[in-house]
Design a protein around this motif. Structure first.
Motif, PDB file in Angstrom:
ATOM      1  N   VAL A  33       0.846  -1.203   0.000  1.00 50.56           N
ATOM      2  CA  VAL A  33       0.000   0.000   0.000  1.00 50.56           C
ATOM      3  C   VAL A  33       0.878   1.249   0.000  1.00 50.56           C
ATOM      4  O   VAL A  33       0.655   2.182  -0.772  1.00 50.56           O
ATOM      5  CB  VAL A  33      -0.969  -0.003   1.207  1.00 50.56           C
ATOM      6  CG1 VAL A  33      -1.636   1.347   1.374  1.00 50.56           C
ATOM      7  CG2 VAL A  33      -2.019  -1.097   1.047  1.00 50.56           C
ATOM      8  N   GLU A  34       1.903   1.264   0.846  1.00 48.70           N
ATOM      9  CA  GLU A  34       2.810   2.423   0.905  1.00 48.70           C
ATOM     10  C   GLU A  34       3.563   2.601  -0.415  1.00 48.70           C
ATOM     11  O   GLU A  34       3.740   3.718  -0.893  1.00 48.70           O
ATOM     12  CB  GLU A  34       3.784   2.286   2.071  1.00 48.70           C
ATOM     13  CG  GLU A  34       3.106   2.397   3.428  1.00 48.70           C
ATOM     14  CD  GLU A  34       2.278   3.658   3.584  1.00 48.70           C
ATOM     15  OE1 GLU A  34       2.770   4.758   3.238  1.00 48.70           O
ATOM     16  OE2 GLU A  34       1.125   3.548   4.040  1.00 48.70           O
ATOM     17  N   LEU A  35       3.989   1.500  -0.999  1.00 52.58           N
ATOM     18  CA  LEU A  35       4.676   1.541  -2.290  1.00 52.58           C
ATOM     19  C   LEU A  35       3.762   2.145  -3.361  1.00 52.58           C
ATOM     20  O   LEU A  35       4.176   3.021  -4.125  1.00 52.58           O
ATOM     21  CB  LEU A  35       5.095   0.120  -2.693  1.00 52.58           C
ATOM     22  CG  LEU A  35       5.731  -0.059  -4.057  1.00 52.58           C
ATOM     23  CD1 LEU A  35       7.146   0.497  -4.050  1.00 52.58           C
ATOM     24  CD2 LEU A  35       5.742  -1.529  -4.424  1.00 52.58           C
ATOM     25  N   LEU A  36       2.523   1.697  -3.385  1.00 52.24           N
ATOM     26  CA  LEU A  36       1.582   2.190  -4.386  1.00 52.24           C
ATOM     27  C   LEU A  36       1.193   3.651  -4.135  1.00 52.24           C
ATOM     28  O   LEU A  36       1.046   4.424  -5.090  1.00 52.24           O
ATOM     29  CB  LEU A  36       0.339   1.294  -4.428  1.00 52.24           C
ATOM     30  CG  LEU A  36       0.609  -0.114  -4.975  1.00 52.24           C
ATOM     31  CD1 LEU A  36      -0.597  -1.011  -4.751  1.00 52.24           C
ATOM     32  CD2 LEU A  36       0.980  -0.073  -6.437  1.00 52.24           C
ATOM     33  N   LYS A  37       1.072   4.056  -2.873  1.00 49.98           N
ATOM     34  CA  LYS A  37       0.791   5.466  -2.566  1.00 49.98           C
ATOM     35  C   LYS A  37       1.926   6.355  -3.051  1.00 49.98           C
ATOM     36  O   LYS A  37       1.692   7.424  -3.620  1.00 49.98           O
ATOM     37  CB  LYS A  37       0.583   5.658  -1.059  1.00 49.98           C
ATOM     38  CG  LYS A  37      -0.761   5.192  -0.561  1.00 49.98           C
ATOM     39  CD  LYS A  37      -0.857   5.431   0.939  1.00 49.98           C
ATOM     40  CE  LYS A  37      -2.176   4.959   1.495  1.00 49.98           C
ATOM     41  NZ  LYS A  37      -2.271   5.173   2.949  1.00 49.98           N
ATOM     42  N   ALA A  38       3.152   5.910  -2.838  1.00 54.18           N
ATOM     43  CA  ALA A  38       4.312   6.678  -3.302  1.00 54.18           C
ATOM     44  C   ALA A  38       4.312   6.767  -4.821  1.00 54.18           C
ATOM     45  O   ALA A  38       4.610   7.822  -5.395  1.00 54.18           O
ATOM     46  CB  ALA A  38       5.601   6.038  -2.798  1.00 54.18           C
ATOM     47  N   GLU A  39       3.967   5.697  -5.481  1.00 55.59           N
ATOM     48  CA  GLU A  39       3.926   5.702  -6.944  1.00 55.59           C
ATOM     49  C   GLU A  39       2.818   6.613  -7.465  1.00 55.59           C
ATOM     50  O   GLU A  39       3.007   7.336  -8.439  1.00 55.59           O
ATOM     51  CB  GLU A  39       3.743   4.270  -7.470  1.00 55.59           C
ATOM     52  CG  GLU A  39       3.766   4.155  -8.978  1.00 55.59           C
ATOM     53  CD  GLU A  39       5.104   4.520  -9.620  1.00 55.59           C
ATOM     54  OE1 GLU A  39       5.155   4.546 -10.861  1.00 55.59           O
ATOM     55  OE2 GLU A  39       6.089   4.788  -8.913  1.00 55.59           O
ATOM     56  N   ILE A  40       1.667   6.610  -6.798  1.00 58.33           N
ATOM     57  CA  ILE A  40       0.579   7.515  -7.179  1.00 58.33           C
ATOM     58  C   ILE A  40       1.036   8.959  -7.046  1.00 58.33           C
ATOM     59  O   ILE A  40       0.803   9.784  -7.939  1.00 58.33           O
ATOM     60  CB  ILE A  40      -0.685   7.248  -6.338  1.00 58.33           C
ATOM     61  CG1 ILE A  40      -1.320   5.922  -6.749  1.00 58.33           C
ATOM     62  CG2 ILE A  40      -1.693   8.397  -6.479  1.00 58.33           C
ATOM     63  CD1 ILE A  40      -2.390   5.425  -5.805  1.00 58.33           C
ATOM     64  N   GLY A  41       1.717   9.293  -5.956  1.00 60.45           N
ATOM     65  CA  GLY A  41       2.236  10.643  -5.765  1.00 60.45           C
ATOM     66  C   GLY A  41       3.210  11.031  -6.860  1.00 60.45           C
ATOM     67  O   GLY A  41       3.193  12.146  -7.381  1.00 60.45           O
TER      68      GLY A  41
END
Length: 63
Positions: A33-41
């Protein structure tokens, strides 16, 4: 020479859309989830950068 787990490079977690999540632990899921949030940002920042560049170009040609 033998390697211990601490000597090996840590592999960055990766994620594929639609992959089977049933084998991942709660901690692994939270890391994803954190990895994907960073990628979305990162994607949103690039989209904003491109949009501002396009707006600047449009303003230049309108003048």
């Amino acid at each position: 020479m033998s390697f211990t787990d601490d000597d090996r490079p840590v592999k960055k977690p990766t994620h594929e859309i639609g992959m089977d999540l049933s084998l991942l632990s709660v901690d692994e899921l939270k890391a994803r989830v954190e990895l994907l949030k960073a990628e979305i940002g990162r994607i949103e920042a690039e989209a904003a950068r491109k949009a501002s560049g396009r707006q600047a170009a449009e303003n230049l040609f309108r003048s």
